[in-house]
Design an enzyme around this catalytic site. Structure first.
Site, PDB file in Angstrom:
ATOM      1  N   THR A   1       0.945  17.652 -16.635  1.00  0.00           N
ATOM      2  CA  THR A   1       0.155  16.425 -16.530  1.00  0.00           C
ATOM      3  C   THR A   1       0.818  15.266 -17.281  1.00  0.00           C
ATOM      4  O   THR A   1       0.864  14.143 -16.779  1.00  0.00           O
ATOM      5  CB  THR A   1      -1.259  16.648 -17.086  1.00  0.00           C
ATOM      6  OG1 THR A   1      -1.174  17.171 -18.417  1.00  0.00           O
ATOM      7  CG2 THR A   1      -2.023  17.626 -16.230  1.00  0.00           C
ATOM      8  N   THR A   2       1.333  15.540 -18.475  1.00  0.00           N
ATOM      9  CA  THR A   2       1.976  14.473 -19.245  1.00  0.00           C
ATOM     10  C   THR A   2       3.225  13.974 -18.536  1.00  0.00           C
ATOM     11  O   THR A   2       3.501  12.775 -18.500  1.00  0.00           O
ATOM     12  CB  THR A   2       2.334  14.972 -20.655  1.00  0.00           C
ATOM     13  OG1 THR A   2       1.148  15.463 -21.291  1.00  0.00           O
ATOM     14  CG2 THR A   2       2.916  13.863 -21.489  1.00  0.00           C
TER      15      THR A   2
ATOM     16  N   ASP B   1      -3.385  26.656 -18.887  1.00  0.00           N
ATOM     17  CA  ASP B   1      -2.198  26.090 -18.248  1.00  0.00           C
ATOM     18  C   ASP B   1      -1.195  27.186 -17.892  1.00  0.00           C
ATOM     19  O   ASP B   1      -0.612  27.190 -16.806  1.00  0.00           O
ATOM     20  CB  ASP B   1      -1.536  25.063 -19.166  1.00  0.00           C
ATOM     21  CG  ASP B   1      -2.349  23.774 -19.277  1.00  0.00           C
ATOM     22  OD1 ASP B   1      -3.304  23.614 -18.485  1.00  0.00           O
ATOM     23  OD2 ASP B   1      -2.034  22.942 -20.143  1.00  0.00           O
TER      24      ASP B   1
END
Length: 551
Positions: free
Chosen positions: A94-95, A387
């Site tokens: 996501t980052t 994750d």
């Protein structure tokens, strides 16, 4: 009216057009992207998120940070959607996706200043994203679903830099074992991972090293009555979502009696109804009853006398998971109960933790019990393991992985520049800008590790130009090496999704040339939306409250 402007907006409305609108949107989007950039990689820092009610979250998970931020800007919210989409589709990265989107807009702004039309930039970004996805498929390494060593490396890579890192060896093995338990072979021979059969339960007051994988489900409930038995072998299990008590009337009613014996008859009739419930359960052959709602005190007593274990107010999620574990039906009408509705399993209770452990004979469902010293530690541990589960599931499903540490981004950038040379027109510049944006990842990895980003990028480019496609950055030593061989392995699906999400978000922002606000634009971004490295003034004004501890 000829020659006079026609006013169609309200008095409080404001409008921002052309370059002003583009600059406003790009600034807001970049500010969001740059707010999470320092969390990227194994050396990334954490953020403390403090809500208006004082709740504290400490994490470096990109999507968690962006969800908790009190963002009040429509453009900034588009970038948050990039993180949420990446989380939903790939589970990790996501980052990276958000950072790439911000860098794409930064480079697009440079092209806009050169009078390149947004349409040409958007077309170039689309072409670059499509080509990048194709190159990812070409670069990716195929693995066997039984290659547990590589799958474990995928899990460890995902957890590195997060709260789960200190015990990543144990946790990665638990993740791989969990995925193996919930993987089934489809009719076409492919492997399908059904994460619905995987339950994650957390408990504070212990160390992460005490985490374990259990075949079955954990139910945090007490026996409804202290005299009930708690351990069963091959128990017949009944799942109820209706209360074991006398139902109250929907409307108020008055009862007139002539003498006390009539009142006694009503009381006896209620008691008989409760006894009938117990007899129905006993006749079905049930040894254990998990009830989602309340159980009357008298029913508790009678069930205990019959040697039947019962729980009350069991969580709905536990009831639904128990249904899969013991292969039972959830009963809503006790009068229709038959032996066919029951499931079969082993039930035992750990008196120290208060957990009921329920295992089915051929249970497909498993529970990952995560332990940590405090609630904050457990929460961050759970985010990291979630994750890891998603990326390992993706690796098992498509069998494609990549070298991490910025290796794939540098290789993609090199190939996109070669691709740009074959394109005529201004789209070529947009494709080159896309390539430059991808190299943000190794640059930020180096910066967050305290290394010189320029020297690192030069070394990485040199390694790739010499033919080493898997050359990435070892953030711990600062060396450029074959990160795949070093065990830094990522999924191709996550990278491909990050490229797609970032490109689509950037193009969506670039296509806007007119902002019409019903109120003061300063309350939703304004011209003070902030530049590189700063929070967007009014656009994310709430960010100070939502992230008080961070800013």
């Amino acid at each position: 009216m000829q020659g006079q402007p026609m006013i169609i907006l309200g008095e409080d409305s404001q409008r921002m057009q052309d370059k002003d609108a583009q600059s406003h949107n790009i600034s807001a989007a970049r500010a969001v992207a740059e707010s999470v950039r320092s969390t990227l990689g194994p050396k990334g820092m954490d953020k403390m998120l403090v809500t208006s009610t004082g709740d504290v979250t400490v994490t470096n998970d990109g999507v968690t940070i962006l969800r908790e931020m009190d963002i009040d800007n429509p453009t900034a919210e588009m970038i948050v959607e990039v993180a949420e989409t990446q989380e939903d589709e790939a589970g990790d990265g996501t980052t990276s996706a958000v950072s790439i989107a911000g860098e794409l807009l930064k480079n697009a702004e440079d092209l806009l200043e050169q009078d390149i039309h947004p349409t040409a930039i958007i077309k170039g970004f689309d072409m670059a994203a499509k080509q990048a996805r194709s190159e990812i498929d070409d670069i990716a390494e195929e693995i066997d679903v039984d290659d547990t060593e590589v799958l474990k490396q995928v899990a460890e890579t995902s957890m590195t830099g997060k709260g789960a890192e200190q015990n990543k060896d144990l946790l990665a093995q638990l993740v791989v074992d969990a995925i193996e338990h919930v993987s089934v072979e489809a009719e076409d021979g492919s492997t399908v991972v059904d994460l619905e059969f995987l339950n994650i339960t957390s408990e504070s007051g212990a160390t992460a090293a005490e985490s374990e994988l259990l075949e079955g489900v954990l139910v945090k409930d007490d026996p409804a009555h202290e005299d009930m038995p708690t351990d069963f072998e091959d128990a017949d299990v009944l799942l109820l979502d209706t209360a074991l008590e006398i139902q109250e009337a929907n409307a108020d009613a008055q009862l007139s009696v002539d003498d006390p014996s009539q009142l006694q008859q009503f009381v006896e009739q209620e008691e008989q109804q409760l006894k009938d419930m117990v007899e129905t359960i006993k006749a079905s052959g049930a040894d254990v009853v998990f009830c989602q709602k309340n159980v009357d005190d008298m029913v508790q007593h009678l069930l205990a006398k019959e040697g039947i274990l019962a729980t009350k107010r069991t969580k709905q999620s536990d009831i639904e998971f128990l249904k899969e574990v013991v292969d039972a039906r959830i009963v809503s009408d006790l009068d229709s109960l038959t032996a066919a509705d029951l499931g079969t399993g082993t039930v035992s209770r750990d008196d120290d933790s208060g957990w009921f452990v329920v295992e089915g004979e051929n249970s497909h469902g498993v529970t990952l019990l995560l332990r940590g010293s405090t609630g904050h530690v457990v929460d961050e541990l759970e985010r990291g393991v979630n994750d890891a589960l998603d990326v390992v599931a993706a690796a098992v499903a498509d069998g494609l992985v990549l070298a991490g540490g910025g290796a794939v981004e540098v290789e993609l950038a090199s190939r996109l520049r070669d691709y740009a040379d074959s394109i005529s027109g201004r789209e070529q510049l947009a494709i080159e800008a896309f390539a430059d944006s991808l190299e943000l990842i190794p640059r930020v990895l180096a910066e967050n590790a305290g290394l010189d980003s320029i020297d690192t990028l030069v070394d990485l480019r040199a390694a790739h130009e010499s033919g080493d496609e898997r050359a990435g950055l070892n953030v711990f030593s600062g060396d450029v090496e074959d990160t795949y061989e070093a065990g830094v392995v990522e999924t191709a699906h996550a990278k491909s999704q990050a490229v797609s999400s970032a490109a689509e978000a950037a193009n969506l922002v670039l296509k806007i040339d007119d902002i019409i606000a019903a109120g003061d634009l300063s309350t939703s971004g304004g011209e003070d939306a902030g530049g590189p490295g700063g929070a967007p003034g009014g656009g994310m004004g709430g960010m100070g409250g939502g992230m008080g501890g961070m800013m």
